[in-house]
Design a protein around this motif. Structure first.
Motif, PDB file in Angstrom:
ATOM      1  N   PRO A   1     -32.307 -41.818   6.889  1.00 15.53           N
ATOM      2  CA  PRO A   1     -33.418 -41.224   6.129  1.00 15.53           C
ATOM      3  C   PRO A   1     -33.631 -39.745   6.448  1.00 15.53           C
ATOM      4  N   PHE A   2     -33.388 -39.326   7.698  1.00 17.55           N
ATOM      5  CA  PHE A   2     -33.537 -37.910   8.037  1.00 17.55           C
ATOM      6  C   PHE A   2     -32.581 -37.063   7.199  1.00 17.55           C
ATOM      7  N   LEU A   3     -31.355 -37.560   7.033  1.00 18.37           N
ATOM      8  CA  LEU A   3     -30.375 -36.824   6.229  1.00 18.37           C
ATOM      9  C   LEU A   3     -30.823 -36.746   4.771  1.00 18.37           C
ATOM     10  N   PHE A   4     -31.386 -37.854   4.271  1.00 23.07           N
ATOM     11  CA  PHE A   4     -31.876 -37.876   2.891  1.00 23.07           C
ATOM     12  C   PHE A   4     -33.051 -36.918   2.720  1.00 23.07           C
TER      13      PHE A   4
ATOM     14  N   TYR B   1     -44.143 -38.020  -5.074  1.00 19.05           N
ATOM     15  CA  TYR B   1     -44.908 -39.257  -4.996  1.00 19.05           C
ATOM     16  C   TYR B   1     -44.077 -40.533  -5.171  1.00 19.05           C
ATOM     17  N   LEU B   2     -42.988 -40.462  -5.906  1.00 16.33           N
ATOM     18  CA  LEU B   2     -42.180 -41.661  -6.115  1.00 16.33           C
ATOM     19  C   LEU B   2     -41.024 -41.771  -5.135  1.00 16.33           C
ATOM     20  N   LEU B   3     -40.662 -40.655  -4.480  1.00 14.83           N
ATOM     21  CA  LEU B   3     -39.574 -40.689  -3.512  1.00 14.83           C
ATOM     22  C   LEU B   3     -40.041 -40.380  -2.089  1.00 14.83           C
TER      23      LEU B   3
ATOM     24  N   GLY C   1     -40.711 -43.245   0.676  1.00 13.97           N
ATOM     25  CA  GLY C   1     -39.647 -43.119   1.660  1.00 13.97           C
ATOM     26  C   GLY C   1     -40.181 -43.037   3.073  1.00 13.97           C
ATOM     27  N   LEU C   2     -41.271 -42.301   3.251  1.00  8.46           N
ATOM     28  CA  LEU C   2     -41.889 -42.197   4.576  1.00  8.46           C
ATOM     29  C   LEU C   2     -42.472 -43.539   5.022  1.00  8.46           C
TER      30      LEU C   2
ATOM     31  N   THR D   1     -39.538 -45.798   5.917  1.00 11.22           N
ATOM     32  CA  THR D   1     -38.903 -45.359   7.161  1.00 11.22           C
ATOM     33  C   THR D   1     -39.757 -45.736   8.362  1.00 11.22           C
ATOM     34  N   THR D   2     -41.070 -45.595   8.229  1.00  9.23           N
ATOM     35  CA  THR D   2     -41.976 -46.006   9.309  1.00  9.23           C
ATOM     36  C   THR D   2     -41.851 -47.506   9.562  1.00  9.23           C
ATOM     37  N   ALA D   3     -41.806 -48.288   8.480  1.00  3.11           N
ATOM     38  CA  ALA D   3     -41.670 -49.741   8.620  1.00  3.11           C
ATOM     39  C   ALA D   3     -40.330 -50.100   9.250  1.00  3.11           C
TER      40      ALA D   3
END
Length: 199
Positions: free
Chosen positions: A57-60, A90-92, A96-97, A100-102
């Motif tokens: 996700p960091f790369l994304f 708002y949709l990505l 995404g955050l 990623t947290t989950a």
């Protein structure tokens, strides 16, 4: 797999904009998000997947999403491409955050049920109207007589006053508390036959 395929379908084939053109759009997007959330919550990450999968996700975020969003700020001053900006922010970005947290929680040994609670709370915060209220609080703008937020309009039938939006946001608190008190892990354990106990 269903969540990933659904996310791709939403990105490629569904309208990208702030306005909700049909009543089915929001439920479909939420269903796709729910599939992604369940995939993260029920995947056996704690013992089988290394921590470095969370680097993806960091790369994304750093390789696409943040440069794209900052590009709107620096290059699209007249907001000619406002719908695309809304999609990316708002949709990505926010979903995404949350995911990623989950995923980080699950990878760290968190239970599936509590992972779903993290996701539900994260999404409830943004759909509650809290963000819509805070936009006018943290930015140098006047408080409007009404707030016109499509996801709120879908429920209320149209724009509502700033005060009513506060009530709308606060009305989500009992749902968040109730959901976080559900014995999801016990239910998931029974459903999957693992006998897992817990909240």
């Amino acid at each position: 797999m269903a969540g990933a395929a659904g996310a791709l379908a939403v990105l490629l084939f569904m309208p990208h904009g702030r306005e909700i053109e049909a009543a089915w759009e929001l439920p479909v997007k939420l269903l796709v998000f729910a599939c992604l959330a369940c995939g993260i919550a029920l995947f056996p990450w704690p013992s089988k997947v290394p921590h470095w999968v969370l680097y993806v996700p960091f790369l994304f975020f750093a390789g696409y999403l943040f440069p794209r969003i900052s590009g709107f700020y620096f290059l699209d001053g007249e907001r000619a491409d406002a719908d695309s900006f809304y999609t990316h922010l708002y949709l990505l970005l926010y979903p995404g955050l949350v995911l990623t947290t989950a995923a980080a929680y699950r990878l760290g040994g968190g239970t599936p049920g509590r992972c779903l609670k993290v996701v539900f709370t994260g999404i409830a915060v943004i759909f509650s109207g809290f963000l819509d209220l805070m936009w006018f609080v943290v930015n140098p703008v006047d408080i409007p007589p009404e707030i016109d937020a499509p996801h709120i309009n879908l429920i209320t039938g149209g724009p509502i006053s700033f005060g009513a939006t506060i009530v709308f946001a606060l009305a989500h608190v009992p749902f968040v508390v109730a959901f976080n008190l559900l014995p999801l892990d016990r239910w998931i354990g029974r459903l999957l036959g693992t006998g897992r106990s817990g909240a």
